[in-house]
Structures are given as structure tokens and as C-alpha cells.
Design a protein around this motif. Structure first.
Motif, PDB file in Angstrom:
ATOM      1  N   PRO A   1      -3.855   0.894 -11.108  1.00 37.13           N
ATOM      2  CA  PRO A   1      -2.398   0.747 -10.911  1.00 37.13           C
ATOM      3  C   PRO A   1      -2.021   0.416  -9.472  1.00 37.13           C
ATOM      4  CG  PRO A   1      -2.986   3.042 -11.359  1.00 37.13           C
ATOM      5  CD  PRO A   1      -4.200   2.227 -11.658  1.00 37.13           C
ATOM      6  N   LEU A   2      -2.798   0.901  -8.500  1.00 38.69           N
ATOM      7  CA  LEU A   2      -2.495   0.557  -7.113  1.00 38.69           C
ATOM      8  C   LEU A   2      -2.667  -0.942  -6.872  1.00 38.69           C
ATOM      9  CD1 LEU A   2      -4.133   3.593  -5.276  1.00 38.69           C
ATOM     10  CD2 LEU A   2      -1.702   2.949  -5.191  1.00 38.69           C
ATOM     11  N   SER A   3      -3.688  -1.541  -7.473  1.00 41.28           N
ATOM     12  CA  SER A   3      -3.881  -2.990  -7.305  1.00 41.28           C
ATOM     13  C   SER A   3      -2.760  -3.765  -7.979  1.00 41.28           C
ATOM     14  CB  SER A   3      -5.242  -3.413  -7.853  1.00 41.28           C
ATOM     15  OG  SER A   3      -5.289  -3.306  -9.275  1.00 41.28           O
ATOM     16  N   MET A   4      -2.264  -3.252  -9.111  1.00 47.37           N
ATOM     17  CA  MET A   4      -1.140  -3.913  -9.785  1.00 47.37           C
ATOM     18  C   MET A   4       0.118  -3.838  -8.928  1.00 47.37           C
ATOM     19  SD  MET A   4      -1.635  -2.652 -13.715  1.00 47.37           S
ATOM     20  CE  MET A   4      -3.116  -3.053 -14.661  1.00 47.37           C
ATOM     21  N   LYS A   5       0.332  -2.688  -8.283  1.00 49.17           N
ATOM     22  CA  LYS A   5       1.479  -2.556  -7.390  1.00 49.17           C
ATOM     23  C   LYS A   5       1.377  -3.560  -6.244  1.00 49.17           C
ATOM     24  CE  LYS A   5       3.531   0.646  -4.051  1.00 49.17           C
ATOM     25  NZ  LYS A   5       3.325   1.886  -3.289  1.00 49.17           N
ATOM     26  N   TRP A   6       0.185  -3.733  -5.708  1.00 51.82           N
ATOM     27  CA  TRP A   6       0.004  -4.685  -4.610  1.00 51.82           C
ATOM     28  C   TRP A   6       0.346  -6.102  -5.062  1.00 51.82           C
ATOM     29  CZ3 TRP A   6      -3.454  -8.817  -4.210  1.00 51.82           C
ATOM     30  CH2 TRP A   6      -3.501  -9.422  -2.948  1.00 51.82           C
ATOM     31  N   ARG A   7      -0.086  -6.477  -6.264  1.00 46.55           N
ATOM     32  CA  ARG A   7       0.221  -7.814  -6.774  1.00 46.55           C
ATOM     33  C   ARG A   7       1.721  -8.006  -6.996  1.00 46.55           C
ATOM     34  NH1 ARG A   7      -3.246 -11.390  -9.126  1.00 46.55           N
ATOM     35  NH2 ARG A   7      -5.467 -10.904  -9.041  1.00 46.55           N
ATOM     36  N   MET A   8       2.407  -6.915  -7.319  1.00 44.62           N
ATOM     37  CA  MET A   8       3.821  -6.980  -7.661  1.00 44.62           C
ATOM     38  C   MET A   8       4.693  -7.282  -6.448  1.00 44.62           C
ATOM     39  SD  MET A   8       5.749  -4.047  -9.829  1.00 44.62           S
ATOM     40  CE  MET A   8       4.502  -4.225 -11.100  1.00 44.62           C
ATOM     41  N   GLY A   9       4.262  -6.875  -5.269  1.00 44.32           N
ATOM     42  CA  GLY A   9       5.058  -7.103  -4.078  1.00 44.32           C
ATOM     43  C   GLY A   9       6.061  -5.985  -3.859  1.00 44.32           C
ATOM     44  N   SER A  10       6.959  -6.179  -2.909  1.00 47.50           N
ATOM     45  CA  SER A  10       7.860  -5.111  -2.471  1.00 47.50           C
ATOM     46  C   SER A  10       9.239  -5.162  -3.109  1.00 47.50           C
ATOM     47  CB  SER A  10       8.016  -5.165  -0.947  1.00 47.50           C
ATOM     48  OG  SER A  10       8.550  -6.425  -0.550  1.00 47.50           O
ATOM     49  N   VAL A  11       9.590  -6.252  -3.787  1.00 50.18           N
ATOM     50  CA  VAL A  11      10.911  -6.320  -4.419  1.00 50.18           C
ATOM     51  C   VAL A  11      10.948  -5.321  -5.568  1.00 50.18           C
ATOM     52  CG1 VAL A  11      12.564  -7.769  -5.623  1.00 50.18           C
ATOM     53  CG2 VAL A  11      11.161  -8.748  -3.810  1.00 50.18           C
ATOM     54  N   PRO A  12      11.913  -4.397  -5.608  1.00 47.19           N
ATOM     55  CA  PRO A  12      11.921  -3.349  -6.628  1.00 47.19           C
ATOM     56  C   PRO A  12      11.877  -3.919  -8.046  1.00 47.19           C
ATOM     57  CG  PRO A  12      13.528  -2.856  -4.919  1.00 47.19           C
ATOM     58  CD  PRO A  12      13.030  -4.244  -4.645  1.00 47.19           C
TER      59      PRO A  12
END
Length: 336
Positions: free
Chosen positions: A257-268
Motif C-alpha cells: 500500500p505504501l508503493s500505491m500511495k507513492w504512485r498516487m501522488g499528493s493530490v487528495p
């Protein structure tokens, strides 16, 4: 080309706007405030694919037989939406259909209702927020994956991939069924934000919620393995990586899940399930975490975390109240 989009929500609105921008003649179906907004000022698209306004035809049901149909409703609405549009002049059977949905059942539903149609699935990794009628903001721009079956992408898949790629990045996907299961693992990002009202990034950033999310993903992978699924490669995930993930200690597994968060970027990113709840609409949780529970029962794999997440999302649907992270974690622990 005349292209119809049934369901002009976040993803349907995105594809309709981008296809219109590429020069296609697009008609969408929508209802209520969304229909009124599209008729008044079109679909306003912003974010990752740029700023544009698409002036498309819009109605509650289609008014003309298209050359290509995109089915973009929530999974639970797919059958009813197709049935409601069968009366279009000339009918829909025989029109190629691309099903843009989460879960595992969409293509099979379209094939059953439209037996003369070529039916495909499209796995959209695009993250889009639709909270204001007629407006869609892309928070993560990403390719989508088109295919069908478990073999190599066939000639028809590659044809429609080329058509769509003139408007939006699309990849012809080998082993589409395996890729659907990989996308289902990705969709485990949706449940906990829908329960807590937090963004996906906030949930993954919360250590104990992240552990619960990791458990839900591990259950989903175990169920797929028990079904002899070979995961399709998607967004940096592969069969080998997912099988390794399920063998890791839980603490190490959090890297997924941390890698998925990184791919998602910072826009909420609220996640599609939470967006449905905020609009007062039923969620498709039964086709996400609920699908893991059903498929797990079929092969005797316990899925307590996914069962608890499914139940808690339905509770939020009924009450309209999000749960604090502490209460959500306590309820998850009690259910497990």
C-alpha cells in the motif's frame, strides 16, 4: 465515430470528455443534477489530463445507436443500465461494448445481455474526483488497460485500443482476467477511506489502518491463488510480486500500500467508494471487498478483514456517519 457512454460519473465523464475532445460524437446518459449540469455547460474536466469543457449530447437513456458503447456505471447498476437502454432505435445488441468497471463480473454481464456484441473490459487506474455535478477533476492520470479473456490481446482488442488511444492512454492487456484480479487488489484501497472519511493517502499514512489494509490485500491475494489465478501485470504489480507479498511477514507487506500511495501522488484522493457515499449513492463495496468474501467462501479461504470492511461500509451507507480511525479499528478487531 459515434460513441455512447452509459453512466457519466467520474470515469464515464472523464472518458466522454476526452473522447469528445479527440473529435468523436459522444452521447452520455446521466440523471438529476448531473444531467442538468451537463446539458447546461457540458462536462468540465480539470487536473491530470488538462483543462477542457466537452459539450456532449446527454439524456437519461440513449437516443441513437452508437458505433461503440462504454458502460461506466457502478458494478451493481450495470445490468439495469443496459436493460434501460435496450430500446434505443436499432437496439444495442451487436454494438461493441467496453465495460469500465471495478470487480470481476462486468464483461460477463454485458455478454449475457448482449450476446451478439463483442465485449471487452477496461481497467482504469485513473483517479478522478466527481463531487460537483458536471465537473470531474483528475487527481492521478494513468493508462487504462483493455482486454478480454486470459490469453494474449487479440486483434479486436488492439483495434479498439488504437481507437481509444487517440483520446486517452490505453494499453492492450494480455491475460485480462488475471489483470482484473490485480486491479481488485488495488481496489482494496477504497474500503477504509469510505469507512473513515479520510483520503486514501491519509489511510495509508496511518500505521494501524495501513496494517488493516495490508491484511485485506493479503486475503484477496490468497483467494486468487486458491482459484489458480495468474495475476496480470498492472501498475508495477505482477504475479511474482503479489505471490511474494502474501508470503512476507505482515509488517513487511505494508510496502505494497505504501508503493500505491507513492504512485498516487499528493493530490487528495477520496477513492470511488467514499465519493459514492458522499453523494448519497449506494457503493459498489459488494463487488470489491465483498467479491473477495464471496470468492473466498467458494474455495474455503477465510476473509475476516474483507468481511468486516464490507459490513462497515454498509453501516456508513445506512447512517451517513463516518467512523473515527480508532472506532473503525476496534470494530475491525472485534470482527476478526
Amino acid at each position: 465515430m459515434r460513441i455512447a457512454v452509459i453512466g457519466a460519473g467520474a470515469l464515464g465523464g472523464t472518458f466522454a470528455a476526452l473522447l469528445s475532445r479527440a473529435g468523436h460524437e459522444v452521447e452520455v446518459t446521466a440523471r438529476g443534477a448531473q444531467l442538468a449540469a451537463i446539458r447546461e455547460h457540458g462536462i468540465r474536466l480539470s487536473g491530470g489530463f488538462g483543462e477542457s469543457t466537452a459539450l456532449v449530447a446527454a439524456a437519461e437513456v440513449l437516443t441513437a445507436r452508437p458505433e461503440l458503447l462504454l458502460l461506466c456505471t457502478k458494478a451493481q447498476d450495470a445490468e439495469a443500465a443496459l436493460a434501460q437502454n435496450m430500446g434505443v432505435p436499432g437496439g444495442l445488441d451487436g454494438v461493441p461494448v467496453i465495460v469500465v468497471q471495478n470487480g470481476l463480473d462486468g464483461v460477463a454481464t454485458a455478454e449475457r445481455l448482449l450476446p451478439e456484441s463483442d465485449c471487452f473490459g477496461l481497467l482504469a487506474i485513473i483517479a478522478a474526483n466527481y463531487t460537483t455535478p458536471g465537473e470531474v477533476r483528475i487527481t492521478t492520470a494513468a493508462p487504462s488497460y483493455l482486454g478480454r479473456g486470459s490469453g494474449p490481446a487479440d486483434a479486436a482488442t488492439k483495434h479498439w485500443q488504437a481507437v481509444l488511444s487517440g483520446a486517452v492512454p490505453v494499453i492492450a492487456q494480455d491475460n485480462f482476467i488475471g489483470a482484473q484480479w490485480t486491479k481488485l487488489i488495488v481496489n482494496m484501497l477504497n474500503g477504509l477511506p469510505a469507512i473513515t472519511g479520510l483520503t486514501v493517502q491519509e489511510v495509508v499514512g496511518h500505521r494501524r489502518l495501513r496494517l488493516a489494509m495490508t491484511r485485506s490485500m493479503r486475503e484477496a491475494v490468497r483467494v486468487a491463488v486458491a482459484h489458480d489465478v495468474h495475476f496480470g501485470a498492472l501498475q508495477g504489480l505482477s504475479d511474482a510480486r503479489l505471490r511474494l507479498f502474501v508470503r512476507m511477514p505482515l509488517a513487511l507487506g505494508q510496502i505494497l500500500p505504501l508503493s500505491m500511495k507513492w504512485r498516487m501522488g499528493s493530490v487528495p484522493n477520496l477513492g470511488s467508494t467514499q465519493q459514492s457515499l458522499r453523494r448519497g449513492q449506494p457503493s459498489e463495496i459488494d463487488f470489491l471487498n465483498g467479491a473477495v468474501v464471496r470468492e473466498g467462501a467458494a474455495v474455503g479461504i477465510p476473509t475476516p478483514t474483507n468481511a468486516a470492511i464490507t459490513a462497515l461500509v454498509h453501516e456508513v451507507e445506512r447512517t451517513g456517519e463516518f467512523l473515527s480511525p480508532e472506532l473503525a479499528l476496534a470494530r475491525l478487531a472485534a470482527a476478526a
